[in-house]
Scaffold this motif. Sequence first.
Motif: not given
Length: 227
Positions: A6, A8-10, A20-22, A24, A183
């Motif tokens: 997982s 996350s790019d905040k 923001q990209s999440d 997993w 994503k």
Amino acid sequence: MADFQSVSDKPEDRDSELLQSDFWYRINSCIIKTSDLKDLIVPGENASLMAPDLIYIPNNMHQAYFSEYPYRNLYPELITQPQTFENKSMSKVTYESLLREYSWEYSDQATETQAYQPSRKLIQDLNLTYGEYGEWKSDYQVVFCDPHLWEQGRSRALCSKKALANYLKENNLSLIWLIGGEKRLFNPRKYLLSRSKLNYSEFSAFYYLDEFGAIKGTQNSNIDETN
């Protein structure tokens, strides 16, 4: 053989217009009879493989000593049993997991950890012996390990491709990987205020190891958005 990641790019600035990209994904694996592979390829390729309970992997629930269960008959719930897939389009085919999840808590602090171990079936069929912490060996060569036990990162099950491919071929079995993930891309500030849509992409992948040791399969994805 198994993994979960997982990321996350905040944006550093909470008021930023940057998105923001999440991301997993989860990797499950199991073995099936090679004769059943033809009945599973098309359903598996078209199925959504994101569910966390798609493959059943027994857990010791903190009850067993780390190296105890492979040599004892005290834990019948950890003995390999054929299962059917939770996904309805795949449920006609039975499978067996080659893994067990081992969990324990440290007595001197309120922390918990988890690691993968080979199933009793894999230990017996490959004649594995317990070596260093988290390593299982055959003829003094490491065949199975979970590096989470000696380095940082999530737990993941790694197995020697050569040893596993030979085992599968000799027993008319096939190893399959079921991969599912997602994503998401959104503006966190606007999304919380319900002024922005959540864009997300779901993906699934079905792969298998053929009789020549080659990895084959396909993947599919879909993109959607929601308020």
